[in-house]
Design an enzyme around this catalytic site. Structure first.
Site, PDB file in Angstrom:
ATOM      1  NE  ARG A   1      -3.827  -2.215   0.235  1.00 50.97           N
ATOM      2  CZ  ARG A   1      -4.597  -2.631  -0.773  1.00 50.97           C
ATOM      3  NH1 ARG A   1      -4.491  -2.074  -1.971  1.00 50.97           N
ATOM      4  NH2 ARG A   1      -5.461  -3.602  -0.594  1.00 50.97           N
TER       5      ARG A   1
ATOM      6  CD  GLN B   1      -2.788   0.489  -4.170  1.00 50.85           C
ATOM      7  OE1 GLN B   1      -2.601  -0.333  -3.278  1.00 50.85           O
ATOM      8  NE2 GLN B   1      -3.937   0.600  -4.795  1.00 50.85           N
TER       9      GLN B   1
ATOM     10  CE  LYS C   1      -3.141  -3.171  -6.216  1.00 52.22           C
ATOM     11  NZ  LYS C   1      -4.134  -3.762  -5.344  1.00 52.22           N
TER      12      LYS C   1
ATOM     13  CD  GLU D   1     -11.808  -2.568   1.319  1.00 53.79           C
ATOM     14  OE1 GLU D   1     -11.131  -3.455   0.767  1.00 53.79           O
ATOM     15  OE2 GLU D   1     -13.005  -2.352   1.049  1.00 53.79           O
TER      16      GLU D   1
HETATM   17 CA    CA Z   1      -6.535  -6.209  -6.949  1.00 58.86          CA
END
Ligand code: CA
Length: 414
Positions: free
Chosen positions: A235, A238, A251, A362
């Site tokens: 993250r 990203q 990714k 999340e």
């Molecule tokens: Ca994905």
């Protein structure tokens, strides 16, 4: 009355005679070849084919990928599935009463090594859970602009990296990348914010010619089957790289898939309605039939200090706003050609409530609400030594069609 096999399949097995997924396996130093799974056995399809028990003109199972079989198309897939269900049925003596054939074709599952089932040419990752896209947008851009205006019209995706798709059981080293601290210049460092993404993937079997889109109502004929996917995500990498062209190195470190490809025929009894699409979709994305699938999904985590995995998320494939048929129709509307072995993935499958969220980002809301583990440890993101396992299954009153699992451990950065 449900179809029964002469093989004793435990009632909680993911692999009854109604499933019969395809995978690539080897035994000891033997060559990799194609098999199916029933209960706790792998059935050697290369051997059955060589011995004349399977129906095609040229052999497709004595090789280390499903591609030659996938390329044959839906009619051939149905014919082989019917033949296998007949061979394994309780009232069929061919395999049941042939001790030497059984000994040479049925291998206890603990004796096999599973391999990546498909030679993947291209990999596309969608972003098709409305809840996930809204959660990500809320965290990255704020509540007002959470869902981009194009999202309800376009099945959004990025072109991913096929070379780093790995089979379940492959451990992943924490990646290094360019990260921008809040208060300084970017640095090259080990990612501190490793995450999983709960997804499903579907393999294209029969492709299309360049210039010829696949209509939404023909899409199901092109998909061979589905697997569980964990799209490992860094993250912090990203966050610094994702604008303006979307994810790149965050990714491409690894994407894990389950080894058994469950066919759309096996999943047919579990088709269901997809979420209501509002505003209405453009006509090229309108379905005549229900195209979602009711597949329960679970994510479990196990730290090095724990003796068993602990469930942290429970979701369902039916939460996906855009269906697999709409994704394929959209992907090819320009005339883009798909080839046998291409992998499409759903994007993170978050549902409507916090316990259904499909990523640590999340579940812990950016680390603000850490997860407590039975070992007394807490987790905001994935730590070195943590194992993440995704499992999934579809059930009705008579049987369960399952995917087994996709699992992998994060090891320290090299
Ligand atoms: Ca994905």
């Amino acid at each position: 009355m449900a179809l029964k096999s002469f093989i004793d399949v435990p009632s909680d097995s993911h692999f009854p005679i109604q499933n019969l997924p395809y995978g690539v396996f080897s035994v000891g130093a033997g060559s990799a070849r194609v098999g199916t799974r029933i209960g706790d056995y792998v059935l050697d399809l290369a051997r059955l084919e060589t011995d004349g028990y399977l129906p095609h003109a040229h052999p497709v199972f004595s090789c280390d990928s499903l591609n030659p079989f996938m390329e044959l198309g839906r009619d051939a897939w149905r014919t082989v599935r019917d033949r296998l269900q007949r061979l394994l049925a309780a009232d069929n003596a061919t395999l049941r009463d042939n001790t030497s054939l059984r000994a040479s074709t049925m291998i206890p599952v603990q004796n096999v090594t599973m391999h990546l089932p498909v030679r993947i040419g291209d990999y596309t990752d969608f972003y098709s859970s409305r809840e996930h896209a809204t959660n990500m947008g809320t965290m990255f851009r704020g509540k007002e602009n959470a869902l981009m205006p194009n999202w309800v019209y376009i099945p959004v995706a990025y072109h991913g990296r096929a070379s780093s798709v790995v089979v379940s059981g492959t451990d992943i080293h924490r990646p290094r990348g360019q990260i921008k601290p809040d208060d300084g210049a970017p640095i090259l460092a080990a990612s501190k914010v490793m995450d999983f993404e709960l997804e499903m993937g579907y393999f294209v079997g029969a492709g299309n010619e360049l210039g010829t889109p696949i209509p939404v109502d023909r899409a199901a004929d092109h998909f061979f089957g589905m697997v569980l996917v964990n799209d490992w995500s860094a993250r912090d990498i990203q966050k610094w790289e994702y604008q303006p062209l979307g994810p790149f190195l965050a990714k491409n470190l690894a994407t894990s898939v389950s080894p058994w490809v469950v066919t759309l025929e096996a999943l047919e009894p579990f088709r269901c309605a997809s979420p209501l699409q509002d505003p209405p979709v453009l006509p090229y994305l309108e379905h005549a039939q229900e195209q979602a699938y009711d597949i329960d999904l679970e994510v479990l985590i196990q730290s090095a200090a724990m003796t068993e995995p602990f469930p942290i998320s429970r979701s369902n494939f039916r939460y996906m706003y855009w269906t697999i048929a709409q994704q394929l129709a959209h992907h090819t509307i320009t005339g883009c050609n798909m080839r046998h072995g291409d992998l499409l993935a759903s994007g993170t499958l978050s549902g409507p409530t916090p316990e259904t969220y499909g990523s640590m980002l999340e579940l812990t809301w950016r680390g603000e609400r850490p997860i407590e583990l039975p070992s007394g440890e807490t987790r905001k993101f994935i730590q070195d030594g943590d194992r993440v396992t995704v499992t999934g299954w579809a059930s009705n009153e008579d049987f369960t069609v399952g995917f087994g699992e996709v699992t992998g451990r994060i090891l320290p950065c090299l």
